[in-house]
Scaffold this motif. Structure first.
Motif, PDB file in Angstrom:
ATOM      1  N   LYS A  53       0.846  -1.199   0.000  1.00 19.23           N
ATOM      2  CA  LYS A  53       0.000   0.000   0.000  1.00 19.23           C
ATOM      3  C   LYS A  53       0.878   1.243   0.000  1.00 19.23           C
ATOM      4  N   PRO A  54       1.164   1.788  -1.157  1.00 17.70           N
ATOM      5  CA  PRO A  54       1.931   3.036  -1.155  1.00 17.70           C
ATOM      6  C   PRO A  54       1.022   4.237  -0.898  1.00 17.70           C
ATOM      7  N   ARG A  55       1.673   5.326  -0.539  1.00 16.72           N
ATOM      8  CA  ARG A  55       0.944   6.592  -0.389  1.00 16.72           C
ATOM      9  C   ARG A  55       1.775   7.686  -1.054  1.00 16.72           C
ATOM     10  N   LEU A  56       1.089   8.744  -1.428  1.00 20.98           N
ATOM     11  CA  LEU A  56       1.727   9.893  -2.057  1.00 20.98           C
ATOM     12  C   LEU A  56       1.341  11.126  -1.257  1.00 20.98           C
ATOM     13  N   GLU A  57       2.342  11.797  -0.718  1.00 22.34           N
ATOM     14  CA  GLU A  57       2.137  12.997   0.089  1.00 22.34           C
ATOM     15  C   GLU A  57       1.101  12.768   1.188  1.00 22.34           C
ATOM     16  N   GLN A  90       4.371   6.149 -10.588  1.00 22.03           N
ATOM     17  CA  GLN A  90       4.507   7.383  -9.808  1.00 22.03           C
ATOM     18  C   GLN A  90       5.818   7.370  -9.038  1.00 22.03           C
ATOM     19  N   SER A  91       6.540   8.481  -9.079  1.00 23.63           N
ATOM     20  CA  SER A  91       7.767   8.572  -8.281  1.00 23.63           C
ATOM     21  C   SER A  91       7.440   9.153  -6.910  1.00 23.63           C
ATOM     22  N   ASN A  92       8.384   9.050  -6.006  1.00 29.44           N
ATOM     23  CA  ASN A  92       8.272   9.596  -4.645  1.00 29.44           C
ATOM     24  C   ASN A  92       7.153   8.996  -3.804  1.00 29.44           C
ATOM     25  N   LEU A  93       6.807   7.744  -4.059  1.00 29.29           N
ATOM     26  CA  LEU A  93       5.828   7.073  -3.210  1.00 29.29           C
ATOM     27  C   LEU A  93       6.511   6.592  -1.932  1.00 29.29           C
ATOM     28  N   GLN A  94       5.719   6.487  -0.886  1.00 31.56           N
ATOM     29  CA  GLN A  94       6.170   5.857   0.351  1.00 31.56           C
ATOM     30  C   GLN A  94       5.400   4.543   0.466  1.00 31.56           C
ATOM     31  N   TYR A  95       6.092   3.485   0.884  1.00 29.29           N
ATOM     32  CA  TYR A  95       5.520   2.143   0.816  1.00 29.29           C
ATOM     33  C   TYR A  95       5.300   1.521   2.193  1.00 29.29           C
TER      34      TYR A  95
END
Length: 117
Positions: A53-57, A90-95
């Motif tokens: 489950k990644p998140r963006l910002e 998408q770049s800069n995702l947190q996982y």
């Protein structure tokens, strides 16, 4: 040993948890580069992943589960492919991920600790 303790000692060691939300302490988020290290470590130990489950910002981005790929949680082909797809999307995702740790591994405690005692 509890699953989260095992993961902290053997998988998340020296990696930075980017989750600063106080109400969800048990959900750990990692940068793309740290998550890549996590995938390498779990593959060596035979740990599985049920979902990524990644998140963006700070907002939920998407979710991929092993059943989507018709693979077992412990099959690295599914989570490697899912991770690759997220990186292309998408770049800069947190996982974050949900991990499958066998009782056999949990009972071994910290990897390598028994050899040193």
């Amino acid at each position: 040993m509890e699953k989260i303790q095992f993961l902290e000692k053997n998988i998340f060691l020296n990696l930075e948890n980017l989750n600063n939300e106080h109400d969800s302490d048990s959900i750990l988020f990692f940068s793309e580069s740290d998550f890549e290290i996590i995938l390498e470590r779990i593959e060596k130990l035979g740990i599985g992943i049920y979902e990524i489950k990644p998140r963006l910002e700070g907002d939920s981005f998407d979710v991929k589960v092993n059943e989507d790929y018709r693979k077992k949680a412990t099959d690295p082909r599914w989570y490697r492919k899912a991770f690759s797809e997220f990186k292309k999307q998408q770049s800069n995702l947190q996982y974050s991920a949900t991990y499958k740790v066998s009782d056999k591994l949990l009972n071994r405690q910290t990897i390598g600790s028994k050899e040193h005692s």
